[in-house]
Motif scaffolding. Structure first.
Motif, PDB file in Angstrom:
ATOM      1  N   UNK A 291      36.883 -39.996  -1.521  1.00 54.62           N
ATOM      2  CA  UNK A 291      37.432 -38.736  -2.063  1.00 54.62           C
ATOM      3  C   UNK A 291      37.561 -37.749  -1.592  1.00 54.62           C
ATOM      4  N   UNK A 292      36.997 -37.684  -0.120  1.00 49.17           N
ATOM      5  CA  UNK A 292      37.260 -36.436   0.808  1.00 49.17           C
ATOM      6  C   UNK A 292      38.268 -36.014   1.297  1.00 49.17           C
ATOM      7  N   UNK A 293      38.437 -34.822   1.291  1.00 44.76           N
ATOM      8  CA  UNK A 293      39.919 -34.265   1.899  1.00 44.76           C
ATOM      9  C   UNK A 293      39.726 -34.064   3.367  1.00 44.76           C
ATOM     10  N   UNK A 294      40.684 -34.661   4.130  1.00 45.62           N
ATOM     11  CA  UNK A 294      40.624 -34.897   5.714  1.00 45.62           C
ATOM     12  C   UNK A 294      42.090 -34.453   6.090  1.00 45.62           C
ATOM     13  N   UNK A 295      41.895 -33.758   7.193  1.00 44.85           N
ATOM     14  CA  UNK A 295      43.197 -33.415   7.844  1.00 44.85           C
ATOM     15  C   UNK A 295      43.573 -34.525   8.859  1.00 44.85           C
ATOM     16  N   UNK A 296      45.164 -34.703   9.053  1.00 46.44           N
ATOM     17  CA  UNK A 296      45.462 -35.807   9.788  1.00 46.44           C
ATOM     18  C   UNK A 296      44.846 -35.541  11.519  1.00 46.44           C
ATOM     19  N   UNK A 297      44.520 -34.027  11.702  1.00 40.98           N
ATOM     20  CA  UNK A 297      44.171 -33.784  13.104  1.00 40.98           C
ATOM     21  C   UNK A 297      42.720 -34.388  13.315  1.00 40.98           C
ATOM     22  N   UNK A 298      41.850 -34.777  12.285  1.00 44.29           N
ATOM     23  CA  UNK A 298      40.806 -35.417  12.553  1.00 44.29           C
ATOM     24  C   UNK A 298      40.894 -36.764  12.735  1.00 44.29           C
ATOM     25  N   UNK A 299      42.132 -37.499  12.784  1.00 46.70           N
ATOM     26  CA  UNK A 299      41.988 -38.837  13.028  1.00 46.70           C
ATOM     27  C   UNK A 299      42.093 -39.287  14.696  1.00 46.70           C
ATOM     28  N   UNK A 300      41.084 -39.955  15.146  1.00 49.94           N
ATOM     29  CA  UNK A 300      40.737 -40.131  16.299  1.00 49.94           C
ATOM     30  C   UNK A 300      41.723 -41.278  16.901  1.00 49.94           C
ATOM     31  N   UNK A 301      41.938 -42.225  16.230  1.00 54.63           N
ATOM     32  CA  UNK A 301      42.850 -43.454  16.585  1.00 54.63           C
ATOM     33  C   UNK A 301      44.222 -42.967  16.485  1.00 54.63           C
ATOM     34  N   UNK A 302      45.141 -43.452  17.529  1.00 55.56           N
ATOM     35  CA  UNK A 302      46.570 -43.477  17.277  1.00 55.56           C
ATOM     36  C   UNK A 302      47.309 -43.938  16.165  1.00 55.56           C
ATOM     37  N   UNK A 303      47.990 -43.165  15.268  1.00 54.49           N
ATOM     38  CA  UNK A 303      48.863 -43.903  14.397  1.00 54.49           C
ATOM     39  C   UNK A 303      49.613 -44.975  14.521  1.00 54.49           C
ATOM     40  N   UNK A 304      49.859 -46.128  13.833  1.00 54.32           N
ATOM     41  CA  UNK A 304      50.673 -47.184  14.047  1.00 54.32           C
ATOM     42  C   UNK A 304      51.945 -46.940  13.488  1.00 54.32           C
ATOM     43  N   UNK A 305      53.238 -46.934  14.349  1.00 54.80           N
ATOM     44  CA  UNK A 305      54.546 -46.621  13.778  1.00 54.80           C
ATOM     45  C   UNK A 305      54.733 -47.598  12.572  1.00 54.80           C
ATOM     46  N   UNK A 306      55.583 -47.084  11.541  1.00 57.56           N
ATOM     47  CA  UNK A 306      56.055 -47.663  10.483  1.00 57.56           C
ATOM     48  C   UNK A 306      56.732 -49.143  10.846  1.00 57.56           C
ATOM     49  N   UNK A 307      57.590 -49.082  11.798  1.00 56.63           N
ATOM     50  CA  UNK A 307      57.968 -50.382  12.170  1.00 56.63           C
ATOM     51  C   UNK A 307      57.410 -51.541  12.550  1.00 56.63           C
ATOM     52  N   UNK A 308      56.228 -50.994  13.686  1.00 58.07           N
ATOM     53  CA  UNK A 308      55.290 -52.119  13.906  1.00 58.07           C
ATOM     54  C   UNK A 308      54.336 -52.511  12.821  1.00 58.07           C
ATOM     55  N   UNK A 309      54.057 -51.745  11.876  1.00 59.63           N
ATOM     56  CA  UNK A 309      53.261 -51.942  10.708  1.00 59.63           C
ATOM     57  C   UNK A 309      53.767 -52.953   9.747  1.00 59.63           C
ATOM     58  N   UNK A 310      55.266 -52.861   9.641  1.00 57.51           N
ATOM     59  CA  UNK A 310      56.034 -53.630   8.623  1.00 57.51           C
ATOM     60  C   UNK A 310      56.052 -55.114   9.443  1.00 57.51           C
ATOM     61  N   UNK A 311      56.181 -54.972  10.803  1.00 53.02           N
ATOM     62  CA  UNK A 311      56.401 -56.330  11.366  1.00 53.02           C
ATOM     63  C   UNK A 311      55.390 -57.118  11.225  1.00 53.02           C
ATOM     64  N   UNK A 312      54.080 -56.325  11.475  1.00 49.62           N
ATOM     65  CA  UNK A 312      52.753 -57.266  11.268  1.00 49.62           C
ATOM     66  C   UNK A 312      52.410 -57.402   9.898  1.00 49.62           C
ATOM     67  N   UNK A 313      53.062 -57.116   8.971  1.00 48.16           N
ATOM     68  CA  UNK A 313      52.801 -57.269   7.597  1.00 48.16           C
ATOM     69  C   UNK A 313      52.694 -58.578   7.191  1.00 48.16           C
TER      70      UNK A 313
END
Length: 345
Positions: A291-313
């Protein structure tokens, strides 16, 4: 050689020392005595110590109301408690006059070497100041409010602010007051501000760990391991707190202080860890979500693009179904019957 007369308390700690240089010294409540005892059960002139021709010291009761009682000799364990009127003093004798205790020591008796000051003494002296204690308290209160705000999914009312501040400040005060009382009873030293600052520092360290743990959970989704990691952090913080408290408030040997400060919290935390490990395999109908609020700047890993995520779904839902032995036998029997039925038709 002179005779040293010590007034001691029930724990055999020295309150005052008097050096008898002459041939006579009196003990009592009067100001004319060489050894003055602040005890209403002691006569104005209760007893006297005389040095005889052989150089020995003899204790005489001067017809006091409550008399003199020999309690023990810390050097000679064969000495038994008894009432005395005239007694030849031995080095190490302890006697009771009224409710006061007096110990006799030969000035030629050797003493133990000095104990070096622990390096933590300087740290405790710096922590035991009103300014440092106040600043640490404000830091703990501020960080506690911040963490409570980040963990709140609804409106953060002022009553919640008061509740958080009250819990933090009163918790620190109760902890410091409890150990200060123990220290006052055991060592006649309270060290309230030192206990308060130590507790506040430990709270700051644990709050920093909680924030860092939530950051790990935000990046790697390790919510199942977070309780165990919290216990591991407490397994480091609590022994340090307990060691500091025992050092300031208790009269125990250094090795026993170290053993107690480690074993006691680890036994309790070990039980909690066993409970948490037992819960890890339990099924939960509602998955845990931070439930804690976090900024996306605190994300250490590189986000996966939407197309790659949908392809692996599809691979996420392509689950092979394992067949039981009964199902395999049924399929074989069906296959064996099918040709025969075909020929009959």
């Amino acid at each position: 050689m002179a005779l040293i007369i010590e007034t001691i308390d029930r724990a055999h700690r020295v309150c005052n020392r008097f050096r008898m240089e002459g041939d006579r010294a009196t003990l009592g409540r009067c100001y004319s005595n060489e050894v003055m005892l602040e005890d209403p059960h002691v006569d104005p002139v209760h007893a006297e110590v005389l040095k005889d021709d052989d150089g020995c010291y003899v204790l005489h009761d001067l017809k006091s109301l409550n008399g003199i009682r020999l309690m023990r000799n810390f050097r000679d364990k064969s000495v038994k408690p008894m009432d005395v009127d005239a007694y030849q003093i031995q080095c190490g004798d302890e006697v009771q006059l009224g409710k006061s205790r007096v110990r006799f020591i030969d000035s030629a008796m050797s003493v133990s070497p000095a104990i070096p000051l622990h390096s933590a003494e300087n740290v405790f002296d710096r922590l035991a100041t009103p300014l440092v204690a106040t600043l640490l308290c404000l830091l703990v209160a501020g960080i506690s409010l911040w963490l409570a705000f980040l963990g709140s999914t609804s409106e953060f009312p002022w009553t919640r602010v008061v509740e958080v501040l009250t819990d933090v400040i009163f918790g620190l005060l109760i902890y410091a007051a409890a150990w200060a009382f123990i220290g006052k009873v055991v060592k006649h030293e309270s060290h309230f501000l030192a206990h308060f600052s130590i507790a506040a520092t430990a709270a700051l360290v644990y709050a920093a760990w909680q924030w860092f743990g939530s950051l790990l959970n935000f990046n790697y989704s390790i919510h199942h391991a977070i309780p165990l990691l919290n216990i591991l952090a407490l397994a480091v913080i609590l022994p340090v707190m307990l060691w500091c408290a025992a050092y300031l408030a208790l009269n125990i040997a250094p090795h026993w202080r170290l053993v107690a400060s480690i074993v006691l919290p680890w036994c309790f935390l070990g039980f909690l860890a066993a409970v948490e490990i037992g819960r890890m395999d339990e099924f939960s109908g509602s998955p845990e979500v931070s439930k804690e609020l976090k900024s996306k700047t605190l994300l250490w890993r590189k986000p996966v693009p939407m197309d790659e995520f949908l392809a692996a779904t599809p691979a996420l839902f392509d689950i092979p179904i394992k067949k039981d032995k009964d199902d395999k036998k049924a399929e074989k029997s069906t296959e064996s019957k099918t040709p025969a039925n075909a020929e009959g038709e």
